[in-house]
Write a protein that holds these residues in place. Structure first.
Motif, PDB file in Angstrom:
ATOM      1  N   GLU A 150       0.839  -1.211   0.000  1.00 30.36           N
ATOM      2  CA  GLU A 150       0.000   0.000   0.000  1.00 30.36           C
ATOM      3  C   GLU A 150       0.870   1.257   0.000  1.00 30.36           C
ATOM      4  O   GLU A 150       0.546   2.234  -0.678  1.00 30.36           O
ATOM      5  CB  GLU A 150      -0.932  -0.003   1.222  1.00 30.36           C
ATOM      6  CG  GLU A 150      -2.155  -0.874   0.986  1.00 30.36           C
ATOM      7  CD  GLU A 150      -2.885  -1.260   2.279  1.00 30.36           C
ATOM      8  OE1 GLU A 150      -3.812  -2.066   2.182  1.00 30.36           O
ATOM      9  OE2 GLU A 150      -2.502  -0.769   3.371  1.00 30.36           O
ATOM     10  N   GLU A 151       1.943   1.199   0.729  1.00 31.62           N
ATOM     11  CA  GLU A 151       2.853   2.355   0.773  1.00 31.62           C
ATOM     12  C   GLU A 151       3.443   2.663  -0.597  1.00 31.62           C
ATOM     13  O   GLU A 151       3.465   3.809  -1.035  1.00 31.62           O
ATOM     14  CB  GLU A 151       4.010   2.051   1.739  1.00 31.62           C
ATOM     15  CG  GLU A 151       3.817   2.668   3.118  1.00 31.62           C
ATOM     16  CD  GLU A 151       4.920   2.216   4.064  1.00 31.62           C
ATOM     17  OE1 GLU A 151       4.566   1.848   5.203  1.00 31.62           O
ATOM     18  OE2 GLU A 151       6.113   2.188   3.652  1.00 31.62           O
ATOM     19  N   VAL A 152       3.910   1.618  -1.269  1.00 30.51           N
ATOM     20  CA  VAL A 152       4.530   1.848  -2.581  1.00 30.51           C
ATOM     21  C   VAL A 152       3.463   2.247  -3.612  1.00 30.51           C
ATOM     22  O   VAL A 152       3.710   3.071  -4.497  1.00 30.51           O
ATOM     23  CB  VAL A 152       5.407   0.637  -3.018  1.00 30.51           C
ATOM     24  CG1 VAL A 152       4.597  -0.566  -3.393  1.00 30.51           C
ATOM     25  CG2 VAL A 152       6.349   1.021  -4.126  1.00 30.51           C
ATOM     26  N   GLN A 153       2.246   1.718  -3.450  1.00 27.28           N
ATOM     27  CA  GLN A 153       1.148   2.134  -4.344  1.00 27.28           C
ATOM     28  C   GLN A 153       0.913   3.635  -4.217  1.00 27.28           C
ATOM     29  O   GLN A 153       0.769   4.347  -5.213  1.00 27.28           O
ATOM     30  CB  GLN A 153      -0.146   1.392  -3.987  1.00 27.28           C
ATOM     31  CG  GLN A 153      -0.198  -0.039  -4.487  1.00 27.28           C
ATOM     32  CD  GLN A 153      -1.422  -0.798  -3.997  1.00 27.28           C
ATOM     33  OE1 GLN A 153      -1.935  -0.552  -2.907  1.00 27.28           O
ATOM     34  NE2 GLN A 153      -1.880  -1.754  -4.790  1.00 27.28           N
ATOM     35  N   SER A 154       0.872   4.105  -2.981  1.00 23.00           N
ATOM     36  CA  SER A 154       0.541   5.534  -2.835  1.00 23.00           C
ATOM     37  C   SER A 154       1.725   6.414  -3.226  1.00 23.00           C
ATOM     38  O   SER A 154       1.551   7.454  -3.852  1.00 23.00           O
ATOM     39  CB  SER A 154      -0.010   5.837  -1.434  1.00 23.00           C
ATOM     40  OG  SER A 154       1.021   5.972  -0.519  1.00 23.00           O
ATOM     41  N   LYS A 155       2.931   5.933  -2.955  1.00 25.22           N
ATOM     42  CA  LYS A 155       4.108   6.728  -3.328  1.00 25.22           C
ATOM     43  C   LYS A 155       4.218   6.907  -4.843  1.00 25.22           C
ATOM     44  O   LYS A 155       4.655   7.954  -5.332  1.00 25.22           O
ATOM     45  CB  LYS A 155       5.357   6.026  -2.777  1.00 25.22           C
ATOM     46  CG  LYS A 155       6.618   6.825  -2.921  1.00 25.22           C
ATOM     47  CD  LYS A 155       7.778   6.221  -2.134  1.00 25.22           C
ATOM     48  CE  LYS A 155       9.075   6.882  -2.573  1.00 25.22           C
ATOM     49  NZ  LYS A 155      10.237   5.997  -2.435  1.00 25.22           N
ATOM     50  N   PHE A 156       3.834   5.891  -5.603  1.00 25.07           N
ATOM     51  CA  PHE A 156       4.012   5.935  -7.063  1.00 25.07           C
ATOM     52  C   PHE A 156       2.695   6.162  -7.805  1.00 25.07           C
ATOM     53  O   PHE A 156       2.617   5.915  -8.996  1.00 25.07           O
ATOM     54  CB  PHE A 156       4.674   4.644  -7.546  1.00 25.07           C
ATOM     55  CG  PHE A 156       6.144   4.578  -7.236  1.00 25.07           C
ATOM     56  CD1 PHE A 156       7.087   5.020  -8.163  1.00 25.07           C
ATOM     57  CD2 PHE A 156       6.593   4.114  -6.011  1.00 25.07           C
ATOM     58  CE1 PHE A 156       8.441   4.985  -7.879  1.00 25.07           C
ATOM     59  CE2 PHE A 156       7.951   4.065  -5.709  1.00 25.07           C
ATOM     60  CZ  PHE A 156       8.877   4.503  -6.650  1.00 25.07           C
ATOM     61  N   LYS A 157       1.658   6.625  -7.096  1.00 25.57           N
ATOM     62  CA  LYS A 157       0.321   6.613  -7.704  1.00 25.57           C
ATOM     63  C   LYS A 157       0.206   7.421  -8.990  1.00 25.57           C
ATOM     64  O   LYS A 157      -0.635   7.124  -9.828  1.00 25.57           O
ATOM     65  CB  LYS A 157      -0.757   6.978  -6.689  1.00 25.57           C
ATOM     66  CG  LYS A 157      -0.740   8.393  -6.173  1.00 25.57           C
ATOM     67  CD  LYS A 157      -1.971   8.582  -5.274  1.00 25.57           C
ATOM     68  CE  LYS A 157      -2.132  10.002  -4.791  1.00 25.57           C
ATOM     69  NZ  LYS A 157      -0.999  10.506  -4.003  1.00 25.57           N
ATOM     70  N   ASN A 158       1.052   8.410  -9.176  1.00 25.56           N
ATOM     71  CA  ASN A 158       0.960   9.195 -10.411  1.00 25.56           C
ATOM     72  C   ASN A 158       1.860   8.685 -11.532  1.00 25.56           C
ATOM     73  O   ASN A 158       1.824   9.214 -12.646  1.00 25.56           O
ATOM     74  CB  ASN A 158       1.311  10.663 -10.122  1.00 25.56           C
ATOM     75  CG  ASN A 158       0.326  11.275  -9.132  1.00 25.56           C
ATOM     76  OD1 ASN A 158      -0.868  10.962  -9.167  1.00 25.56           O
ATOM     77  ND2 ASN A 158       0.833  12.113  -8.239  1.00 25.56           N
ATOM     78  N   GLU A 159       2.681   7.690 -11.227  1.00 28.37           N
ATOM     79  CA  GLU A 159       3.663   7.251 -12.231  1.00 28.37           C
ATOM     80  C   GLU A 159       3.497   5.814 -12.695  1.00 28.37           C
ATOM     81  O   GLU A 159       3.914   5.461 -13.797  1.00 28.37           O
ATOM     82  CB  GLU A 159       5.083   7.366 -11.654  1.00 28.37           C
ATOM     83  CG  GLU A 159       5.491   8.760 -11.243  1.00 28.37           C
ATOM     84  CD  GLU A 159       6.599   8.704 -10.208  1.00 28.37           C
ATOM     85  OE1 GLU A 159       7.769   8.707 -10.603  1.00 28.37           O
ATOM     86  OE2 GLU A 159       6.280   8.606  -9.007  1.00 28.37           O
ATOM     87  N   LEU A 160       2.915   4.977 -11.831  1.00 27.07           N
ATOM     88  CA  LEU A 160       2.913   3.541 -12.111  1.00 27.07           C
ATOM     89  C   LEU A 160       1.724   2.904 -11.408  1.00 27.07           C
ATOM     90  O   LEU A 160       1.467   3.186 -10.244  1.00 27.07           O
ATOM     91  CB  LEU A 160       4.223   2.941 -11.544  1.00 27.07           C
ATOM     92  CG  LEU A 160       4.522   1.467 -11.773  1.00 27.07           C
ATOM     93  CD1 LEU A 160       4.807   1.190 -13.256  1.00 27.07           C
ATOM     94  CD2 LEU A 160       5.747   1.028 -10.937  1.00 27.07           C
ATOM     95  N   ARG A 161       1.009   2.050 -12.143  1.00 29.76           N
ATOM     96  CA  ARG A 161      -0.057   1.280 -11.484  1.00 29.76           C
ATOM     97  C   ARG A 161       0.587   0.067 -10.809  1.00 29.76           C
ATOM     98  O   ARG A 161       1.368  -0.647 -11.442  1.00 29.76           O
ATOM     99  CB  ARG A 161      -1.097   0.812 -12.509  1.00 29.76           C
ATOM    100  CG  ARG A 161      -1.861   1.953 -13.176  1.00 29.76           C
ATOM    101  CD  ARG A 161      -3.011   1.414 -14.022  1.00 29.76           C
ATOM    102  NE  ARG A 161      -2.575   0.473 -15.040  1.00 29.76           N
ATOM    103  CZ  ARG A 161      -2.179   0.813 -16.264  1.00 29.76           C
ATOM    104  NH1 ARG A 161      -2.156   2.079 -16.645  1.00 29.76           N
ATOM    105  NH2 ARG A 161      -1.805  -0.129 -17.133  1.00 29.76           N
ATOM    106  N   ILE A 162       0.257  -0.129  -9.566  1.00 27.75           N
ATOM    107  CA  ILE A 162       0.849  -1.241  -8.806  1.00 27.75           C
ATOM    108  C   ILE A 162      -0.261  -2.127  -8.246  1.00 27.75           C
ATOM    109  O   ILE A 162      -1.124  -1.659  -7.496  1.00 27.75           O
ATOM    110  CB  ILE A 162       1.752  -0.717  -7.667  1.00 27.75           C
ATOM    111  CG1 ILE A 162       2.893   0.130  -8.267  1.00 27.75           C
ATOM    112  CG2 ILE A 162       2.304  -1.887  -6.849  1.00 27.75           C
ATOM    113  CD1 ILE A 162       3.837   0.740  -7.237  1.00 27.75           C
ATOM    114  N   LYS A 163      -0.240  -3.386  -8.656  1.00 28.36           N
ATOM    115  CA  LYS A 163      -1.265  -4.318  -8.208  1.00 28.36           C
ATOM    116  C   LYS A 163      -0.770  -5.075  -6.978  1.00 28.36           C
ATOM    117  O   LYS A 163       0.414  -5.340  -6.819  1.00 28.36           O
ATOM    118  CB  LYS A 163      -1.608  -5.306  -9.339  1.00 28.36           C
ATOM    119  CG  LYS A 163      -2.204  -4.612 -10.586  1.00 28.36           C
ATOM    120  CD  LYS A 163      -3.658  -4.255 -10.420  1.00 28.36           C
ATOM    121  CE  LYS A 163      -4.227  -3.269 -11.407  1.00 28.36           C
ATOM    122  NZ  LYS A 163      -4.588  -3.800 -12.708  1.00 28.36           N
TER     123      LYS A 163
END
Ligand SMILES: [Zn+2]
Ligand SMILES: [Zn+2]
Length: 267
Positions: free
Chosen positions: A67-80
């Protein structure tokens, strides 16, 4: 075109991967991916496996980490958010509990064990010397079919992992693969092209071209994964993976969201 997704990568929680998820995400952006999925090794339900999978106690840490990495990269990369789980006959209920614990985008089902033998574990490699290789392959394919039929998985991982150390069957086992492909199609599971085999003694992707042709012909859907255990392997050898997919007859692959196919993308 190269695939825009890498659906198979790990975190240090499993005990044999390095680099934090943010480094995997940064590498994904660097190599031009638009979407990745973390699929770390789920706790092994048959026994504790330090150095092989995360423990039950670490599952909440895993969710938090992703969840942390999802929010950190939310504008650059979709993370499932995903997970790779072993199919261990007799332990289906325990496995289901783990898989229902979190709203995963997809679950990779993998066979790393035949009975208690971790056949792809370098520490248990010498056991190959005592085995009938053809029988090992038959047992492996039977477990793959049972995995798909369990209904617990969306994608089957590295579907000829038994070849990892180079032992190859001496009989024509294509019927086993045909039967497996038929069951995969019936059960609605996808297969992945997993490039990590290129970095192993067999030096060949999973599955082989001849096997992948059988899955394609049977109408089994496709995903791509590097099986990265360190950041630099994210998206590794994806050009070769696309070439393999095309040679096998595939012209598209699929993306998952909340355990459903979200869409397909052209190769
Ligand atoms: Zn691993
Ligand atoms: Zn695996």
């Amino acid at each position: 075109m190269l695939p825009i997704t890498d659906y198979h990568m790990h975190t240090p929680l499993c005990g044999h991967a390095t680099g934090d998820p943010g480094e995997y995400a940064a590498q994904a952006i660097k190599v031009g991916l638009e979407e990745i999925g973390f699929s770390d090794h789920a706790p092994l339900v048959s026994h504790e496996a330090p150095g092989i999978t995360m423990s039950m106690k670490q599952l909440p840490d895993y969710y938090r980490m992703i969840e942390e990495v999802q929010s950190k990269f939310k504008n650059e990369l979709r993370i499932k958010m995903a997970i790779e789980a072993d199919f261990i006959p007799g332990f289906e209920d325990q496995t289901k509990l783990i898989l229902e614990d979190c709203p995963y985008d997809y679950v990779i089902g993998s066979v790393h064990y035949i009975k208690e033998w971790g056949f792809d574990n370098p520490d248990q490699r010498q056991q190959w010397d005592e085995k009938d290789v053809n029988a090992v392959y038959r047992d492996y394919y039977a477990l793959l079919r049972l995995s798909a039929q369990s209904g617990m998985f969306d994608i089957m991982g590295h579907v000829d992992l038994v070849k990892k150390f180079g032992q190859l069957p001496t009989e024509d086992l294509s019927d086993e693969v045909h039967n497996t492909a038929k069951i995969f199609k019936e059960c609605g599971v996808a297969v992945e092209i997993n490039t990590s085999g290129l970095r192993k003694p067999i030096k060949e992707m999973y599955p082989s071209l001849s096997n992948l042709k059988i899955y394609c012909k049977a109408g089994v859907l496709l995903t791509f994964g590097s099986d990265a255990h360190n950041p630099k392997d994210v998206g590794c050898d994806f050009q070769r993976a696309v070439d393999l997919a095309r040679a096998a007859g595939y012209s598209e692959y699929v993306l998952f969201k909340q355990r459903k196919i979200e869409r397909s993308a052209k190769l």
